[in-house]
Design a protein around this motif. Structure first.
Motif, PDB file in Angstrom:
ATOM      1  N   ARG A   3       0.814  -1.213   0.000  1.00 21.64           N
ATOM      2  CA  ARG A   3       0.000   0.000   0.000  1.00 21.64           C
ATOM      3  C   ARG A   3       0.855   1.274   0.000  1.00 21.64           C
ATOM      4  O   ARG A   3       0.483   2.280  -0.608  1.00 21.64           O
ATOM      5  N   LEU A  10       1.314   6.823  -7.125  1.00 20.44           N
ATOM      6  CA  LEU A  10       0.317   7.849  -7.428  1.00 20.44           C
ATOM      7  C   LEU A  10       0.919   9.250  -7.453  1.00 20.44           C
ATOM      8  O   LEU A  10       0.206  10.230  -7.683  1.00 20.44           O
ATOM      9  N   GLU A 289      -5.083   9.052   3.634  1.00 25.69           N
ATOM     10  CA  GLU A 289      -5.915   8.616   2.499  1.00 25.69           C
ATOM     11  C   GLU A 289      -6.537   9.783   1.746  1.00 25.69           C
ATOM     12  O   GLU A 289      -6.565   9.794   0.515  1.00 25.69           O
ATOM     13  N   GLU A 290      -7.022  10.772   2.469  1.00 22.68           N
ATOM     14  CA  GLU A 290      -7.782  11.852   1.840  1.00 22.68           C
ATOM     15  C   GLU A 290      -6.908  12.878   1.122  1.00 22.68           C
ATOM     16  O   GLU A 290      -7.423  13.693   0.355  1.00 22.68           O
ATOM     17  N   GLU A 313      -6.010   2.792   2.157  1.00 25.03           N
ATOM     18  CA  GLU A 313      -6.522   2.758   0.784  1.00 25.03           C
ATOM     19  C   GLU A 313      -5.773   3.797  -0.047  1.00 25.03           C
ATOM     20  O   GLU A 313      -5.869   4.993   0.211  1.00 25.03           O
ATOM     21  N   ALA A 314      -5.024   3.307  -1.030  1.00 28.13           N
ATOM     22  CA  ALA A 314      -4.221   4.192  -1.874  1.00 28.13           C
ATOM     23  C   ALA A 314      -5.029   4.633  -3.085  1.00 28.13           C
ATOM     24  O   ALA A 314      -5.133   3.925  -4.089  1.00 28.13           O
ATOM     25  N   ARG A 315      -5.626   5.831  -2.963  1.00 25.19           N
ATOM     26  CA  ARG A 315      -6.378   6.433  -4.067  1.00 25.19           C
ATOM     27  C   ARG A 315      -6.048   7.915  -4.120  1.00 25.19           C
ATOM     28  O   ARG A 315      -5.822   8.539  -3.091  1.00 25.19           O
ATOM     29  N   SER A 316      -6.027   8.474  -5.293  1.00 27.20           N
ATOM     30  CA  SER A 316      -5.702   9.884  -5.449  1.00 27.20           C
ATOM     31  C   SER A 316      -6.960  10.719  -5.201  1.00 27.20           C
ATOM     32  O   SER A 316      -7.783  10.905  -6.091  1.00 27.20           O
ATOM     33  N   LEU A 317      -7.100  11.219  -3.956  1.00 28.67           N
ATOM     34  CA  LEU A 317      -8.317  11.917  -3.553  1.00 28.67           C
ATOM     35  C   LEU A 317      -8.106  13.400  -3.266  1.00 28.67           C
ATOM     36  O   LEU A 317      -9.051  14.089  -2.862  1.00 28.67           O
ATOM     37  N   HIS A 320     -10.515  15.567  -4.947  1.00 27.00           N
ATOM     38  CA  HIS A 320     -11.878  15.040  -4.901  1.00 27.00           C
ATOM     39  C   HIS A 320     -12.800  16.037  -4.187  1.00 27.00           C
ATOM     40  O   HIS A 320     -12.435  16.624  -3.174  1.00 27.00           O
TER      41      HIS A 320
END
Length: 374
Positions: A3, A10, A289-290, A313-317, A320
């Motif tokens: 992770r 990212l 994460e955020e 959680e690896a997400r590009s936020l 967002h």
């Protein structure tokens, strides 16, 4: 890819917010670099106070210094810290070289007692820069008005700077302008593109402060409870996301583009600091994460690093729901929440916390020195 490596993929750099001699000597830092894509490290007086005062890791080195004639606690600490910073910088040198000086930095802070002394900050930063003698060092300087003046001078001299204790977008923009001023001075010297900087924008402390005020108002029946409750845990992330939009706007200007194109100057990246969750009701990886986004840094304490490796959680936020971020600040204004006063207080408290940690650190060093002398 674990992770933490996924976050790196990212476009965000993860730096470790921790230093201790056993981590450096025992191969722990090298494993974090190789296995978890950790690409930098930050330190501060509180971290060093726990490392030196709370362990025996430094006792042998301290004994050698005392027996060589060094007696002042401040000098003893500085000698120990410089050795740690050199060791860490050497571990990150490969990252620094592979990324062509884009990453691989280690930060050492000027005395928190100089937070409102621009000349004193500049003088100590110059001395530490020379004493450590590593290209991938960053000198940490607080983003106070005096610090902003120091930043402009230090960047202009080619000294890498990590600007700390930023809580508001206004303070961030002042720091970014000082950095660009400094880069213009640096390029006039014809020195190339080596100088680098990050702007450390604090996160969780903002929610801790504003959530407390919101809870107080709800308990006292002041204002619309539902609207107030909807802001809990939302303000810090919204603040950071809007600051990132400020960053993008600043570095899209013709003034900066000229520096980037003609001199290959690097933007001062935003660094998310204070990303460990302070409210146990919030997810322990919430702020990491955020705020994952391109060309940013997140400096993460060991516990949060372990938590993210386990279940993050690896997400590009980072970009967002920007409309929602602006609505948060519209609500802050409509409900008359004291955001400006709160962040001003957080800067003062942040400086004092580091002064208190420095006091404890020097007292612990003096106690160990006396034990050795006895």
């Amino acid at each position: 890819m674990n992770r933490l490596q996924a976050v790196h993929a990212l476009g965000q750099s993860l730096w470790l917010d921790y230093i201790r001699r056993d981590l450096l000597a025992g191969g722990g830092l090298r494993r974090l670099i190789e296995q978890d894509a950790i690409t930098g490290l930050t330190s501060n007086p509180a971290i060093f106070e726990k490392a030196i005062g709370g362990s025996s890791d430094y006792d042998a080195a301290l004994r050698a210094l005392v027996e060589s004639g060094v007696q002042e606690p401040a000098e003893l600490f500085e000698r120990l810290a410089i050795e740690d910073i050199r060791l860490a910088a050497d571990e990150f040198r490969k990252v620094y070289d592979q990324t062509r000086a884009a990453d691989g930095y280690v930060s050492l802070e000027v005395s928190p007692r100089l937070a409102h002394d621009a000349d004193g900050t500049i003088a100590q930063a110059r001395r530490l820069w020379q004493a450590v003698g590593r290209d991938n060092l960053m000198i940490k300087v607080p983003g106070t008005p005096a610090g902003v003046a120091a930043i402009r001078t230090l960047i202009g001299e080619g000294i890498n700077v990590n600007v700390t204790l930023l809580f508001s977008r206004e303070a961030y923009r002042a720091v970014a302008e000082a950095y660009i001023d400094g880069i213009e001075q640096w390029t006039q010297r014809g020195e190339g593109n080596r100088v680098a900087s990050v702007a450390s924008f604090f996160v969780s402390r903002i929610d801790a402060a504003l959530d407390a005020e919101i809870e107080r108002r709800i308990a006292a029946g002041e204002g619309d409870a539902a609207r107030l409750r909807a802001l809990l845990g939302k303000i810090a992330i919204a603040n950071a996301r809007l600051a990132y939009q400020d960053y993008k706007a600043l570095y899209a200007t013709p003034r900066w583009q000229k520096l980037a194109q003609q001199h290959r100057a690097r933007p001062q990246r935003l660094l998310w600091a204070s990303t460990g969750t302070k409210n146990p009701q919030y997810r322990d990886t919430l702020y990491v994460e955020e705020l994952i986004g391109l060309d940013t840094v997140d400096t993460v304490p060991p516990a949060t690093l372990d938590a993210f490796r386990d279940h993050g959680e690896a997400r590009s936020l980072l970009e967002h729901a920007l409309g929602d971020a602006q609505k948060v600040f519209d609500e802050i204004a409509a409900l008359n929440l004291p955001f400006a006063a709160s962040v001003e207080r957080l800067v003062a408290e942040g400086v004092q916390l580091f002064v208190d940690a420095d006091d404890k650190l020097l007292a612990a060093v003096a106690k160990k020195r006396d034990a050795i002398a006895a």
